[in-house]
Enzyme design. Sequence first.
Site, PDB file in Angstrom:
ATOM      1  N   GLY A   1      84.721  -1.047  96.593  1.00  0.00           N
ATOM      2  CA  GLY A   1      83.961  -2.286  96.473  1.00  0.00           C
ATOM      3  C   GLY A   1      84.690  -3.273  95.593  1.00  0.00           C
ATOM      4  O   GLY A   1      85.530  -2.894  94.773  1.00  0.00           O
TER       5      GLY A   1
ATOM      6  N   CYS B   1      86.046   1.692  88.666  1.00  0.00           N
ATOM      7  CA  CYS B   1      86.095   0.245  88.874  1.00  0.00           C
ATOM      8  C   CYS B   1      87.547  -0.214  88.890  1.00  0.00           C
ATOM      9  O   CYS B   1      88.328   0.206  88.042  1.00  0.00           O
ATOM     10  CB  CYS B   1      85.344  -0.449  87.743  1.00  0.00           C
ATOM     11  SG  CYS B   1      85.314  -2.240  87.877  1.00  0.00           S
TER      12      CYS B   1
ATOM     13  N   HIS C   1      76.629  -1.564  91.516  1.00  0.00           N
ATOM     14  CA  HIS C   1      77.796  -1.765  90.633  1.00  0.00           C
ATOM     15  C   HIS C   1      78.381  -3.169  90.845  1.00  0.00           C
ATOM     16  O   HIS C   1      78.641  -3.897  89.885  1.00  0.00           O
ATOM     17  CB  HIS C   1      78.824  -0.665  90.952  1.00  0.00           C
ATOM     18  CG  HIS C   1      80.134  -0.789  90.244  1.00  0.00           C
ATOM     19  ND1 HIS C   1      80.614   0.172  89.379  1.00  0.00           N
ATOM     20  CD2 HIS C   1      81.088  -1.753  90.286  1.00  0.00           C
ATOM     21  CE1 HIS C   1      81.799  -0.208  88.912  1.00  0.00           C
ATOM     22  NE2 HIS C   1      82.108  -1.372  89.456  1.00  0.00           N
TER      23      HIS C   1
ATOM     24  N   HIS D   1      78.634  -6.887  88.512  1.00  0.00           N
ATOM     25  CA  HIS D   1      79.783  -7.773  88.274  1.00  0.00           C
ATOM     26  C   HIS D   1      79.382  -9.240  88.421  1.00  0.00           C
ATOM     27  O   HIS D   1      79.825 -10.089  87.646  1.00  0.00           O
ATOM     28  CB  HIS D   1      80.902  -7.478  89.289  1.00  0.00           C
ATOM     29  CG  HIS D   1      81.796  -6.339  88.919  1.00  0.00           C
ATOM     30  ND1 HIS D   1      82.525  -6.296  87.747  1.00  0.00           N
ATOM     31  CD2 HIS D   1      82.116  -5.199  89.586  1.00  0.00           C
ATOM     32  CE1 HIS D   1      83.236  -5.179  87.717  1.00  0.00           C
ATOM     33  NE2 HIS D   1      83.007  -4.485  88.819  1.00  0.00           N
TER      34      HIS D   1
END
Length: 167
Positions: free
Chosen positions: A46, A91, A133, A137
């Site tokens: 992602g 991440c 998640h 951001h």
Amino acid sequence: MAILNILRYPDARLHKVAEPVKVFDDSLKRLVADMAETMYAASGVGLAATQVDVHKQVIVVDVSDRRDSLVVLVNPEIVEASGVSDIEEGCLSVPGIYETLERAERVKVRAFDQHGKSFTLEAQGLLSVCIQHEMDHLQGKVFIERLSQLKQQRIRARIAKQLRKSA
Ligand code: NI
């Protein structure tokens, strides 16, 4: 298409809050294509626009093994959430750090695609966690900032050490 530069934690630009997209034009389609290419090139599941220093509410996600199931979410909104998931997260902005956070196991998300078409997506497991998640951001929040202060301190120390090594 182009591969974009991914901001690394603790870059302050990761804390900017993204604005909703109002115009679904060619520059948005280009951004989505570039973000997808950047995510695939980095082997991520992602990517949020915030991570490439574009502060608009745009997310790309692909949790499939074959890397052929791109999900594009513009102006995403969680309308339902249930259950508790404990999937380990990483991440692209915080390489080498993996942590488990408490997230909803299932979410129902309302969003637009890059053409301005609205849709609803029901996600569970990894896809659900990944969407949550990436939506963090857009709010200027990096996943490790949801951990305890002590854990965050340890992670920052590890990152500083990594940076010294690579310098
Ligand atoms: Ni991330």
